[in-house]
Design a protein around this motif. Structure first.
Motif, PDB file in Angstrom:
ATOM      1  N   ASP A 115       0.830  -1.212   0.000  1.00  9.26           N
ATOM      2  CA  ASP A 115       0.000   0.000   0.000  1.00  9.26           C
ATOM      3  C   ASP A 115       0.860   1.256   0.000  1.00  9.26           C
ATOM      4  OD1 ASP A 115       0.903  -0.697   2.551  1.00  9.26           O
ATOM      5  OD2 ASP A 115      -0.786   0.280   3.558  1.00  9.26           O
ATOM      6  N   LEU A 116       1.987   1.220   0.733  1.00 10.48           N
ATOM      7  CA  LEU A 116       2.900   2.360   0.750  1.00 10.48           C
ATOM      8  C   LEU A 116       3.566   2.536  -0.613  1.00 10.48           C
ATOM      9  CD1 LEU A 116       4.677   1.795   4.196  1.00 10.48           C
ATOM     10  CD2 LEU A 116       2.940   3.519   3.652  1.00 10.48           C
ATOM     11  N   MET A 117       3.983   1.434  -1.212  1.00  6.57           N
ATOM     12  CA  MET A 117       4.630   1.516  -2.517  1.00  6.57           C
ATOM     13  C   MET A 117       3.672   2.041  -3.581  1.00  6.57           C
ATOM     14  SD  MET A 117       7.265  -1.738  -2.701  1.00  6.57           S
ATOM     15  CE  MET A 117       6.175  -3.033  -2.140  1.00  6.57           C
ATOM     16  N   LEU A 118       2.414   1.652  -3.495  1.00  6.53           N
ATOM     17  CA  LEU A 118       1.435   2.122  -4.470  1.00  6.53           C
ATOM     18  C   LEU A 118       1.167   3.620  -4.331  1.00  6.53           C
ATOM     19  CD1 LEU A 118      -1.081  -0.853  -4.462  1.00  6.53           C
ATOM     20  CD2 LEU A 118       0.186  -0.003  -6.442  1.00  6.53           C
ATOM     21  N   LYS A 119       1.298   4.151  -3.128  1.00  2.37           N
ATOM     22  CA  LYS A 119       1.170   5.595  -2.945  1.00  2.37           C
ATOM     23  C   LYS A 119       2.351   6.319  -3.599  1.00  2.37           C
ATOM     24  CE  LYS A 119      -1.531   5.506   1.336  1.00  2.37           C
ATOM     25  NZ  LYS A 119      -1.526   5.812   2.791  1.00  2.37           N
ATOM     26  N   ASN A 120       3.523   5.713  -3.486  1.00  8.19           N
ATOM     27  CA  ASN A 120       4.719   6.324  -4.084  1.00  8.19           C
ATOM     28  C   ASN A 120       4.744   6.184  -5.601  1.00  8.19           C
ATOM     29  OD1 ASN A 120       5.709   6.962  -1.503  1.00  8.19           O
ATOM     30  ND2 ASN A 120       6.733   4.970  -1.321  1.00  8.19           N
ATOM     31  N   ARG A 121       4.200   5.068  -6.072  1.00  8.61           N
ATOM     32  CA  ARG A 121       4.204   4.787  -7.515  1.00  8.61           C
ATOM     33  C   ARG A 121       2.886   4.108  -7.875  1.00  8.61           C
ATOM     34  NH1 ARG A 121       6.861   3.890 -12.269  1.00  8.61           N
ATOM     35  NH2 ARG A 121       6.303   1.939 -13.266  1.00  8.61           N
ATOM     36  N   PRO A 122       1.851   4.868  -8.163  1.00 13.48           N
ATOM     37  CA  PRO A 122       0.528   4.291  -8.411  1.00 13.48           C
ATOM     38  C   PRO A 122       0.427   3.630  -9.775  1.00 13.48           C
ATOM     39  CG  PRO A 122       0.448   6.677  -8.619  1.00 13.48           C
ATOM     40  CD  PRO A 122       1.837   6.343  -8.157  1.00 13.48           C
ATOM     41  N   ARG A 123       0.930   2.407  -9.859  1.00 14.77           N
ATOM     42  CA  ARG A 123       0.877   1.641 -11.099  1.00 14.77           C
ATOM     43  C   ARG A 123       0.213   0.294 -10.825  1.00 14.77           C
ATOM     44  NH1 ARG A 123       2.305   5.982 -12.315  1.00 14.77           N
ATOM     45  NH2 ARG A 123       3.857   6.625 -13.853  1.00 14.77           N
ATOM     46  N   GLY A 124      -0.654  -0.132 -11.715  1.00 17.17           N
ATOM     47  CA  GLY A 124      -1.392  -1.356 -11.509  1.00 17.17           C
ATOM     48  C   GLY A 124      -0.684  -2.601 -11.980  1.00 17.17           C
TER      49      GLY A 124
END
Length: 214
Positions: A115-124
């Protein structure tokens, strides 16, 4: 996931072994960045070995040694972060002091703090950490402040356990590296079938097990 300091890779993991062999052994190891907001990381699925002064693709080729690549001349297990083409990449030094060989960690399969990584790099889907620049963006690392730190002392750590076992290890040419025609470049190692390996084709992905035995 129970992560303990006694499971962090120490210099003895790297000692007296070829860098290519070490790169293969890093596949399936857990890389974690203990960030100010919490831990984030995953299992290493792609790594490239660079063999120092004799390697035309290495930063130290021909004995090059300056401020930018000085951490590469450090002790085994030293963190070496560098900027390239507008992004940052993470290497770990593998050989004795003043023998500038290292391994570029190219990709991980997310396992902690996604979840933290997705905030930094919102890629699916599989774009989150499928390349060295993507990985560092996901970690929100945009500088070289951790250079010279050992894995045992750094917020960036690689653990002996927990680990995953690749079903099959692939080997091939390093990505974006130009070498002389007489140089055999077979120093990129991957977990075959893992979707987070950079430049993966869907037909090569093992959607059932992601390339792991366990």
């Amino acid at each position: 996931m129970n992560l303990t300091d006694d499971q962090v890779l120490t210099p003895d993991f790297f000692t007296d072994r070829p860098t290519g062999e070490i790169a293969k052994d890093l596949l399936g190891k857990l890389l974690v960045y203990h960030s100010p907001l919490g831990p984030m990381g995953g299992y290493i699925v792609e790594a490239e070995a660079y063999l120092g002064v004799d390697d035309p693709g290495a930063h130290a080729f021909g004995g090059r040694h300056g401020k930018a690549n000085d951490p590469l001349y450090g002790a085994p297990g030293t963190v070496y972060i560098y900027a390239i083409r507008g992004f940052y990449a993470f290497d770990v030094v593998t050989q004795a002091t003043s023998e500038p060989q290292g391994i570029l960690i190219r990709a991980i399969e997310p396992a902690i703090g996604t979840d933290l990584m997705l905030k930094n790099r919102p890629r699916g889907e599989f774009e989150l950490t499928s390349g060295p620049g993507k990985l560092m963006q996901a970690f929100d690392i945009h500088d070289t402040k951790m250079n010279y730190q050992l894995l045992t002392d750094s917020p960036l750590k690689i653990y002996r356990q927990p680990t995953k076992q690749p079903a099959e290890i692939g080997r091939g040419e390093r990505i974006g590296v130009r070498t002389a025609e007489n140089w055999e470049d077979q120093f990129r190692f991957i977990v075959k079938g893992n979707p987070y390996v950079s430049k993966s084709r869907r037909r090569d992905i093992d959607f059932d097990h992601y390339g792991w035995l366990n």
